[in-house]
Design a protein around this motif. Structure first.
Motif, short mmCIF file in Angstrom:
data_model
loop_
_atom_site.label_atom_id
_atom_site.label_comp_id
_atom_site.label_asym_id
_atom_site.label_seq_id
_atom_site.Cartn_x
_atom_site.Cartn_y
_atom_site.Cartn_z
N GLU A 76 100.51 49.46 93.27
CA GLU A 76 101.95 49.28 93.11
C GLU A 76 102.71 50.26 94.01
O GLU A 76 103.67 49.87 94.68
N HIS A 77 102.29 51.48 94.04
CA HIS A 77 102.94 52.46 94.91
C HIS A 77 102.74 52.09 96.39
O HIS A 77 103.65 52.26 97.19
N ALA A 78 101.58 51.59 96.73
CA ALA A 78 101.31 51.19 98.12
C ALA A 78 102.22 50.03 98.53
O ALA A 78 102.73 50.02 99.65
N ARG A 79 102.42 49.08 97.62
CA ARG A 79 103.34 47.97 97.92
C ARG A 79 104.74 48.48 98.17
O ARG A 79 105.44 48.03 99.07
N ARG A 80 105.17 49.42 97.36
CA ARG A 80 106.51 50.00 97.52
C ARG A 80 106.62 50.73 98.85
O ARG A 80 107.64 50.63 99.52
N LEU A 81 105.59 51.43 99.23
CA LEU A 81 105.59 52.17 100.49
C LEU A 81 105.59 51.22 101.68
O LEU A 81 106.27 51.45 102.67
N ALA A 82 104.86 50.12 101.56
CA ALA A 82 104.75 49.15 102.66
C ALA A 82 106.02 48.34 102.86
O ALA A 82 106.30 47.88 103.96
N SER A 83 106.79 48.15 101.81
CA SER A 83 108.03 47.37 101.94
C SER A 83 109.19 48.14 101.32
O SER A 83 109.62 47.83 100.22
N PRO A 84 109.67 49.17 102.04
CA PRO A 84 110.77 49.96 101.48
C PRO A 84 112.02 49.11 101.33
O PRO A 84 112.23 48.16 102.09
N THR A 85 112.80 49.45 100.34
CA THR A 85 114.05 48.71 100.13
C THR A 85 115.01 49.03 101.25
O THR A 85 115.08 50.15 101.73
N ARG A 86 115.72 48.02 101.67
CA ARG A 86 116.68 48.18 102.75
C ARG A 86 118.09 48.20 102.14
O ARG A 86 118.38 47.44 101.21
N PRO A 87 118.95 49.05 102.68
CA PRO A 87 120.31 49.08 102.15
C PRO A 87 121.01 47.73 102.32
O PRO A 87 120.78 47.04 103.30
#
Length: 88
Positions: A76-87
Motif C-alpha cells: 500500500e505504501h509502495a502504491r502511494r509512493l509510485a503514484s503521488p497525488t497531484r495538486p
C-alpha cells in the motif's frame, strides 16, 4: 542565497532516495511490533519462517499472518509512493 552553498536540509525537497527511505520507515512505524519483527527478519534479513517462529516464540502460522499483514502495508505504501497525488 549564494549558489555556492546548498540549501539547508529543511529548505529543500527530499531526493527520491530520501522519499523511499522515509516511506520504508513509515511502513515499519505503521506495523505492530510482532509484524515489524517478522517482516524485518524474513523479508529483509532472509531468515527462514522456522527461524522467525523461534525468535518470536510464535507458531509458523501466526508468523505467516504477521508477514501477510506487513506485506500488505508495504505494498500500500509502495502504491502511494509510485503514484503521488497531484495538486488540483
Amino acid at each position: 542565497m549564494d549558489a555556492d552553498f546548498p540549501l539547508p536540509f529543511d529548505k529543500r525537497l527530499p531526493t527520491p532516495a530520501e522519499r523511499v527511505w522515509a516511506e520504508f520507515l513509515s511502513v515499519l512505524d505503521a506495523l505492530p511490533p510482532t509484524a515489524r519483527a517478522a517482516f524485518m527478519l524474513h523479508d529483509v534479513f532472509s531468515a527462514t519462517l522456522e527461524d522467525v517462529s523461534n525468535v518470536l516464540g510464535q507458531p509458523p502460522a501466526a508468523c505467516r499472518e504477521h508477514l501477510a499483514m506487513a506485506r500488505r502495508c508495504a505494498h500500500e505504501h509502495a502504491r502511494r509512493l509510485a503514484s503521488p497525488t497531484r495538486p488540483s
